[in-house]
Design an enzyme around this catalytic site. Sequence first.
Site, mmCIF file in Angstrom:
data_model
loop_
_atom_site.group_PDB
_atom_site.id
_atom_site.type_symbol
_atom_site.label_atom_id
_atom_site.label_comp_id
_atom_site.label_asym_id
_atom_site.label_seq_id
_atom_site.Cartn_x
_atom_site.Cartn_y
_atom_site.Cartn_z
ATOM 1 N N LYS A 78 -0.937 15.263 -10.654
ATOM 2 C CA LYS A 78 0.070 14.867 -11.859
ATOM 3 C C LYS A 78 1.190 15.921 -12.289
ATOM 4 O O LYS A 78 2.279 15.650 -12.575
ATOM 5 C CB LYS A 78 -0.927 14.447 -13.081
ATOM 6 C CG LYS A 78 -1.503 13.078 -12.863
ATOM 7 C CD LYS A 78 -0.766 12.001 -12.852
ATOM 8 C CE LYS A 78 -1.778 10.602 -12.643
ATOM 9 N NZ LYS A 78 -0.457 9.341 -12.222
ATOM 10 N N ASP A 120 0.841 -1.423 -0.108
ATOM 11 C CA ASP A 120 -0.030 -0.239 0.058
ATOM 12 C C ASP A 120 0.805 1.226 0.025
ATOM 13 O O ASP A 120 1.755 1.463 0.973
ATOM 14 C CB ASP A 120 -0.978 0.048 1.472
ATOM 15 C CG ASP A 120 -1.887 1.028 1.145
ATOM 16 O OD1 ASP A 120 -1.725 2.017 0.496
ATOM 17 O OD2 ASP A 120 -2.770 1.108 2.102
ATOM 18 N N SER A 132 0.551 11.349 -17.029
ATOM 19 C CA SER A 132 -0.743 11.545 -17.751
ATOM 20 C C SER A 132 -0.758 12.839 -18.263
ATOM 21 O O SER A 132 0.144 13.878 -17.829
ATOM 22 C CB SER A 132 -1.794 11.588 -16.570
ATOM 23 O OG SER A 132 -3.058 12.228 -17.452
ATOM 24 N N TYR A 170 -6.935 15.931 -9.905
ATOM 25 C CA TYR A 170 -6.124 14.967 -10.474
ATOM 26 C C TYR A 170 -4.806 15.645 -11.178
ATOM 27 O O TYR A 170 -3.730 15.160 -11.199
ATOM 28 C CB TYR A 170 -7.126 14.197 -11.366
ATOM 29 C CG TYR A 170 -6.402 13.179 -12.014
ATOM 30 C CD1 TYR A 170 -5.554 12.002 -11.583
ATOM 31 C CD2 TYR A 170 -6.033 13.370 -13.521
ATOM 32 C CE1 TYR A 170 -5.126 11.103 -12.438
ATOM 33 C CE2 TYR A 170 -5.269 12.369 -14.323
ATOM 34 C CZ TYR A 170 -4.877 11.265 -13.624
ATOM 35 O OH TYR A 170 -4.131 10.410 -14.327
#
Length: 344
Positions: free
Chosen positions: A160, A66, A143, A156
């Site tokens: 990134k 994790d 991304s 998000y």
Amino acid sequence: MDPTVVLITGCSSGIGMHLAVRLASDRSQSFKVYATLRDLKAQGPLLEAARTQGCPPGSLEILELDVRDSKSVAAAQACVTEGRVDVLVCNAGRGLFGPLEAHELNAVGAVLDVNVLGTIRMLQAFLPDMKRRHSGRVLVTASVGGLMGLPFHEVYCASKFALEGLCESLAILLPLFGVHVSLIECGAVHTAFYEKLVGGPGGALERADAQTRHLFAHYLRGYEQALSEAQDPEEVTELFLTAMRAPQPALRYFSTNRFLPLARMRTEDPSGSSYVAAMHQEAFSNLQTQENAKAGAQVPGVSDTASSALICLPECAIPRVASELGWSASDKPGQDNSCYQQKI
């Protein structure tokens, strides 16, 4: 010859699972893969894929890891029997999609914890040994959302963007230690990632105003279309192999060229005006045209057919970029050469 030891995070599905199986089943039998998952209860699809692809015995081991827990990272590291990791693939990720004001702060924190702090925990654990050995590769699943802002992806994209700065900074330093860092820049990929968006698309939408909800609904329709054109994970995994095998790997590898003109716009116009205007056009021009048509209005400077929309670029924006986006210089009276048309 000793196999290349690869440890990959986020292997329960998608890119991580496909990459783990691709390497473990490689005909060269030159990889020993440690595929890690947050919860071993989710290993079923990975085991089935490994069986289907005929991974040789001993080529693939599955570990619980994790990235949100430093103790979990250390425990997984201790299970690597070779005593080293040659290639670290930081692939675990989490998404968040919808109006910013709709997100619970704990959901925001979860995304940043996995995407940013999770990557840092992995690097802190594995980089010291790579630096001591003067050998190692780090590949990070990145991304296009880390290269350009996207509406309704604010958190998000923030996570990134952070990875871009983190890895670019390390890429300057680490070659002095024989270690190389590469970002694998992905567009939309057919994975379970989009099914696992924290809080679901939009979160608590009632927190957003009516106009924002309307814009989000419009954007979501286009987003679903983009997902229908997403790449298969198998396409993307080959980029990881390219980065692994390159004598002098690049910082960035792109799985698609679709977004490069927009990304280039951000660097060629440092003010950001060109990119913001272009992305606004891309995301919302159809909505504006539809609403103008409903109101019986005509977009200023555009013919009655309303078949194209105008966007004005600063002089510093290179016309070649506009051309790559499918725009042509406007000859309409009253428009200067910094204005371009795009069919919509």
